[in-house]
Design a protein around this motif. Structure first.
Motif, mmCIF file in Angstrom:
data_model
loop_
_atom_site.group_PDB
_atom_site.id
_atom_site.type_symbol
_atom_site.label_atom_id
_atom_site.label_comp_id
_atom_site.label_asym_id
_atom_site.label_seq_id
_atom_site.Cartn_x
_atom_site.Cartn_y
_atom_site.Cartn_z
ATOM 1 N N GLY A 602 0.832 -1.223 0.000
ATOM 2 C CA GLY A 602 0.000 0.000 0.000
ATOM 3 C C GLY A 602 0.849 1.248 0.000
ATOM 4 O O GLY A 602 0.549 2.218 -0.720
ATOM 5 N N ILE A 603 1.894 1.234 0.807
ATOM 6 C CA ILE A 603 2.799 2.400 0.872
ATOM 7 C C ILE A 603 3.472 2.612 -0.469
ATOM 8 O O ILE A 603 3.626 3.747 -0.965
ATOM 9 C CB ILE A 603 3.836 2.204 1.981
ATOM 10 N N LEU A 604 3.902 1.500 -1.101
ATOM 11 C CA LEU A 604 4.576 1.586 -2.401
ATOM 12 C C LEU A 604 3.640 2.170 -3.450
ATOM 13 O O LEU A 604 4.020 3.036 -4.256
ATOM 14 C CB LEU A 604 5.084 0.189 -2.797
ATOM 15 N N LEU A 605 2.404 1.725 -3.472
ATOM 16 C CA LEU A 605 1.422 2.227 -4.443
ATOM 17 C C LEU A 605 1.166 3.713 -4.223
ATOM 18 O O LEU A 605 1.012 4.487 -5.180
ATOM 19 C CB LEU A 605 0.113 1.439 -4.319
ATOM 20 N N CYS A 606 1.100 4.131 -2.939
ATOM 21 C CA CYS A 606 0.897 5.564 -2.643
ATOM 22 C C CYS A 606 2.045 6.407 -3.199
ATOM 23 O O CYS A 606 1.861 7.548 -3.651
ATOM 24 C CB CYS A 606 0.782 5.781 -1.132
ATOM 25 N N TRP A 607 3.212 5.876 -3.134
ATOM 26 C CA TRP A 607 4.378 6.615 -3.638
ATOM 27 C C TRP A 607 4.392 6.689 -5.145
ATOM 28 O O TRP A 607 4.679 7.717 -5.753
ATOM 29 C CB TRP A 607 5.635 5.946 -3.088
ATOM 30 N N ILE A 608 4.013 5.510 -5.842
ATOM 31 C CA ILE A 608 4.015 5.462 -7.300
ATOM 32 C C ILE A 608 2.934 6.399 -7.846
ATOM 33 O O ILE A 608 3.166 7.157 -8.786
ATOM 34 C CB ILE A 608 3.806 4.021 -7.782
ATOM 35 N N PHE A 609 1.759 6.364 -7.302
ATOM 36 C CA PHE A 609 0.643 7.156 -7.846
ATOM 37 C C PHE A 609 0.492 8.504 -7.165
ATOM 38 O O PHE A 609 -0.498 9.209 -7.339
ATOM 39 C CB PHE A 609 -0.678 6.377 -7.703
ATOM 40 N N LYS A 610 1.473 8.892 -6.397
ATOM 41 C CA LYS A 610 1.531 10.205 -5.794
ATOM 42 C C LYS A 610 0.339 10.466 -4.897
ATOM 43 O O LYS A 610 -0.231 11.556 -4.861
ATOM 44 C CB LYS A 610 1.616 11.320 -6.860
ATOM 45 N N LEU A 611 -0.056 9.492 -4.199
ATOM 46 C CA LEU A 611 -1.199 9.673 -3.294
ATOM 47 C C LEU A 611 -0.706 10.312 -1.999
ATOM 48 O O LEU A 611 0.222 9.853 -1.355
ATOM 49 C CB LEU A 611 -1.844 8.310 -2.969
#
Length: 656
Positions: A602-611
């Motif tokens: 989840g943290i990785l996805l937040c970083w990739i999609f700039k969340l």
């Protein structure tokens, strides 16, 4: 003239006792009453009564005396019809209800025998009767001499009585005399002291004597009496002597001692100390009670007993004879300070026949008591005492009433010799006779008075050629002193001799050396055996202690092993419990890993999609100068978390 019989003594005492101040007529009536009571006939004439009294009690009354006495004192008690006398019914009943003196004596002996199963009551009854009869006659003979010249109708043999008891019989009599029973003591006194009234009636004198007869009396105490009062001659002798002194003072008798007696006292003390030095060889004394057991005929020297007891006191030491002498002289000083001192040396040359008297007394004592050594000095003192008293006594005095000076002594041989040698009122009188008279005239007596009188009656063991000492204590002690200085060892040797008399001979003087050597060897052998026994006991005791210590050590080892086993078992159980707990939650690590994985994705996805805000936080972290290091650290941290930390925490140890 014949004596009255032994069996009639107790009846006589019953007639004469408890009369108090009375008259001759009253006594005659009492005799009449008992003669009538004991008669098979219901009534007797005055002639028959006179005959019965004479036959039974050796008392002579004429007819007119009997008749006059009954007329004066028999009213209401005796009835007379045509010259015949009978008891009134009331008096007959009174006499019937009385317990006879014989029954009283039997009852005392029954009580006496309760703690003495070997005592034959009837045989002892006869023995005591015989002894009372002997005492009565002895006192009567002495008392008649004091009263004055015997009436012509009294035969000189009337009051003699043969009494030669065996050693065993002496022991029985003395045991009965010393038996603590106040009523018995009073009974014995009443029987023996009835001779007082009997003698006065016999001598046709008033049976009532007042205390006034002792006014002006002086009693000169001899050496042995003073020693007894001081306590040198056993406790019972001290007791009776002190009671005698107290009663003399009560009636006003002056107690004296002469310079000759004082010289004799110090001479005896010095000679006895010398004697003790010899038999102890200046070593510690042997137990006096043990010595007394060497022979039933040997009486332990009183001074030796005093020395033995003195040495036992912690402040005293044996062989300190000057201190022991001071102790003895101090005891004497305490006693004689209460008596009057008389200088008997003021009269010289008492008698030109002094040497002859000395020789006769020495011969008299040697013949009568050959087994006892009599010193020349003591004989000289006795003779000087007697001659001094004889010189100061009034020649006109004929009886107790007008003679005031007397020597008081317990020496029966001196008394007998003086009576045979000097006519008139006796010069030397035994203290028990004075005591009986004082108790009669004083009108009152205590339990101690009766006890004291009885103690005077104690018999001493006599010895004849057929009854010689088997073991000479003095000789034996002398040989023991040569053998050893250890008093304890001496006592063991004596005990060995006493326990095995058959093994040792003492018939000849040389036997003492061999017997002492033999007994000494026996004691040493027994001591060696005893030491072996003690050593064996000590070894066994040590073995037992060692065994006990070993058992205790084994117990401790067992306890230690048990403790280690318990700790190991406890650890195993604890580990097993952990295993079982985590085995029940085996899926927990997977769940945690899954949760962590999802969070990381989840943290990785937040970083990739700039969340935001997660992307901004991550951007700030990785945009820093050391982002490379931080990325590496994050990767390492995540790796350690998943690969090492979590698996280690939930690692399960396999069972052993």
């Amino acid at each position: 003239m014949m004596q009255f019989e032994e069996k009639d003594l107790l009846r006589l005492a019953m007639i004469l006792e408890n009369q108090g101040a009375t008259t001759r007529d009253r006594y005659i009536c009492k005799f009449v009453e008992y003669v009538l009571f004991d008669s098979e006939k219901s009534e007797l004439s005055s002639l028959e009564i006179c005959t019965c009294i004479k036959n039974r009690f050796q008392l002579e009354f004429d007819l007119t005396e009997i008749e006059a006495a009954v007329k004066k004192r028999g009213i209401g008690r005796l009835e007379e019809t045509q010259g015949y006398y009978r008891l009134t019914p009331k008096v007959a009943n009174q006499l019937s209800s009385q317990k006879s003196s014989l029954d009283q004596l039997r009852s005392y002996l029954t009580l006496f025998s309760q703690d003495r199963p070997n005592v034959d009551i009837e045989a002892t009854l006869m023995l005591v009767q015989k002894y009372l009869y002997f005492c009565f006659n002895s006192n009567a003979s002495n008392l008649l001499s004091l009263i004055g010249e015997n009436p012509k109708h009294i035969d000189s043999t009337t009051f003699t009585a043969e009494f030669n008891p065996s050693q065993e019989e002496i022991d029985i009599i003395n045991d009965f005399i010393h038996w603590e029973n106040a009523e018995k003591n009073k009974f014995m006194y009443s029987v023996v002291s009835s001779c007082y009234e009997y003698c006065l009636i016999t001598a046709n004198k008033s049976p009532t004597i007042s205390k006034s007869i002792f006014r002006g009396k002086k009693f000169f105490l001899d050496t042995n009496i003073i020693f007894r009062i001081a306590g040198f001659n056993k406790d019972e002798r001290r007791f009776v002597s002190k009671v005698f002194v107290e009663k003399c003072r009560e009636v006003g008798v002056a107690l004296c001692y002469t310079s000759a007696v004082l010289t004799e006292i110090y001479r005896v003390i010095d000679s006895q100390i010398k004697y003790i030095r010899v038999i102890t060889n200046e070593q510690a004394p042997v137990d006096a009670n043990l010595i007394s057991k060497l022979s039933s005929n040997y009486e332990v020297n009183d001074f030796y007993t005093l020395y033995y007891n003195w040495c036992k006191e912690p402040q005293n030491r044996y062989n300190d004879f000057p201190s022991f002498r001071n102790y003895l002289t101090g005891m004497i000083s305490n006693v004689i300070s209460n008596f009057e001192y008389i200088d008997s040396t003021i009269i010289k040359d008492y008698d030109e026949n002094e040497q002859q008297l000395f020789d006769t007394l020495m011969k008299f004592k040697s013949e009568k008591r050959p087994y006892k050594k009599t010193t020349i000095e003591s004989i000289k003192t006795d003779v000087k005492q007697v001659l001094y008293l004889n010189s100061i006594r009034p020649k006109s005095a004929k009886s107790l009433w007008d003679m005031n000076e007397y020597i008081v002594s317990a020496d029966q041989l001196l008394i007998s010799w003086a009576e045979e040698t000097f006519n008139g009122v006796p010069i030397v009188v035994i203290p028990s006779l004075w005591l009986s008279i004082i108790l009669k005239v004083s009108g009152r007596a205590t339990e101690n008075d009766y006890k004291s009188f009885c103690m005077f009656m104690t018999l001493r063991h006599s010895r004849t050629d057929d009854n010689t000492i088997h073991i000479n204590a003095v000789e034996l002690l002398s040989k023991l002193s040569e053998k050893t200085i250890d008093s304890s060892l001496k006592e063991q040797i004596i005990a060995e001799i006493l326990s095995n008399r058959g093994k040792y001979s003492f018939s000849e003087p040389d036997d003492y050396d061999s017997s002492v050597d033999l007994a000494f060897d026996a004691v040493l052998a027994r001591e060696k055996d005893l030491q072996k026994e003690e050593l064996l006991l000590a070894v066994n005791a040590e073995k037992a202690k060692s065994k006990k210590r070993a058992e205790e050590y084994e117990e401790k080892l067992k306890s230690k092993i048990s403790a280690e086993e318990y700790a190991q078992t406890y650890s195993q159980k604890k580990a097993q419990a952990k295993v079982e707990r985590f085995s029940q939650h085996a899926q927990i690590p997977l769940v945690i890993n899954g949760i962590i994985f999802i969070v990381a994705v989840g943290i990785l996805l937040c970083w990739i999609f700039k969340l935001k805000p997660i992307s901004d936080i991550l951007t700030n972290i990785f945009d820093s100068d050391d982002k490379g290091e931080k990325v590496v650290s994050a990767i390492v941290w995540i790796f350690n978390l998943f690969v090492i930390t979590i698996p280690t925490y939930f690692e399960v140890t396999p069972k052993s």
